[in-house]
Design a protein around this motif. Sequence first.
Motif, mmCIF file in Angstrom:
data_model
loop_
_atom_site.group_PDB
_atom_site.id
_atom_site.type_symbol
_atom_site.label_atom_id
_atom_site.label_comp_id
_atom_site.label_asym_id
_atom_site.label_seq_id
_atom_site.Cartn_x
_atom_site.Cartn_y
_atom_site.Cartn_z
ATOM 1 N N UNK A 51 -7.634 -8.685 10.497
ATOM 2 C CA UNK A 51 -6.313 -8.436 9.924
ATOM 3 C C UNK A 51 -5.330 -9.576 10.185
ATOM 4 N N UNK A 52 -5.491 -10.266 11.304
ATOM 5 C CA UNK A 52 -4.617 -11.415 11.573
ATOM 6 C C UNK A 52 -4.842 -12.512 10.532
ATOM 7 N N UNK A 53 -6.117 -12.727 10.158
ATOM 8 C CA UNK A 53 -6.425 -13.700 9.096
ATOM 9 C C UNK A 53 -5.740 -13.295 7.790
ATOM 10 N N UNK A 54 -5.905 -12.043 7.426
ATOM 11 C CA UNK A 54 -5.337 -11.538 6.173
ATOM 12 C C UNK A 54 -3.813 -11.639 6.203
ATOM 13 N N UNK A 55 -3.228 -11.210 7.311
ATOM 14 C CA UNK A 55 -1.774 -11.169 7.426
ATOM 15 C C UNK A 55 -1.104 -12.521 7.421
ATOM 16 N N UNK A 69 1.619 0.611 -0.114
ATOM 17 C CA UNK A 69 2.457 -0.206 0.769
ATOM 18 C C UNK A 69 2.493 0.431 2.158
ATOM 19 N N UNK A 70 2.723 1.745 2.202
ATOM 20 C CA UNK A 70 2.826 2.442 3.483
ATOM 21 C C UNK A 70 1.517 2.396 4.249
ATOM 22 N N UNK A 71 0.399 2.549 3.549
ATOM 23 C CA UNK A 71 -0.906 2.498 4.201
ATOM 24 C C UNK A 71 -1.145 1.114 4.815
ATOM 25 N N UNK A 72 -0.818 0.078 4.088
ATOM 26 C CA UNK A 72 -0.981 -1.289 4.596
ATOM 27 C C UNK A 72 -0.129 -1.481 5.847
ATOM 28 N N UNK A 73 1.100 -1.031 5.784
ATOM 29 C CA UNK A 73 2.005 -1.136 6.934
ATOM 30 C C UNK A 73 1.434 -0.416 8.155
ATOM 31 N N UNK A 84 2.740 -10.826 5.832
ATOM 32 C CA UNK A 84 3.861 -11.326 5.035
ATOM 33 C C UNK A 84 3.718 -10.793 3.615
ATOM 34 N N UNK A 85 4.820 -10.496 2.997
ATOM 35 C CA UNK A 85 4.813 -10.086 1.597
ATOM 36 C C UNK A 85 5.250 -11.280 0.756
#
Length: 172
Positions: A51-55, A69-73, A84-85
């Motif tokens: 997830x750090x790579x993705x984020x 959006x809420x699930x991702x958060x 980041x969005x």
Amino acid sequence: REMLKANQVDFTISSMLDVPEDLDYTPFVSYAPYLIVPNDHPLTRVQELNLHDIGSYGLILPPSQFSSWRLIKIVFALNGANYKVALEAGGWEVVKRYVELGLGISIVTGICITEADKERFTAIPIDKFFPNRKYGVVTRKGKHISAPAQRFIEILYDHFGQKQNIALAANG
């Protein structure tokens, strides 16, 4: 959902994280989550994606009031990862086009990805981080469903292998 609550439609098909007390939600299918990235994106070469790579890359997300959006958060927060969005976009076709253009990456479900998309961008399974998304019929509790709507729902359930008494499921 607003049209349903305003009695403008008999039912909706949606993915819901929380079901309001005045609604019934009966899932009939689920789809695996995928990260979609441009074909030449650095994440296509990462062996053990996290997830750090993705984020660390800008995400293209649907509008913030959507459950995606809420699930991702929630998933990022539970795993101590930031994201980041890059931008918000309404509609999965728009999201996919923006990914193809290199404006960011996105998280979608398998239903959003067609055979033609496999040439437009790379889809990476991320089911080790995100749950499958269930989609189902949403109705108002106690509201009668018209015969045509009820028949359409029965066809959906038959197609996806879900045999149920729709009238009972829809009317709680």
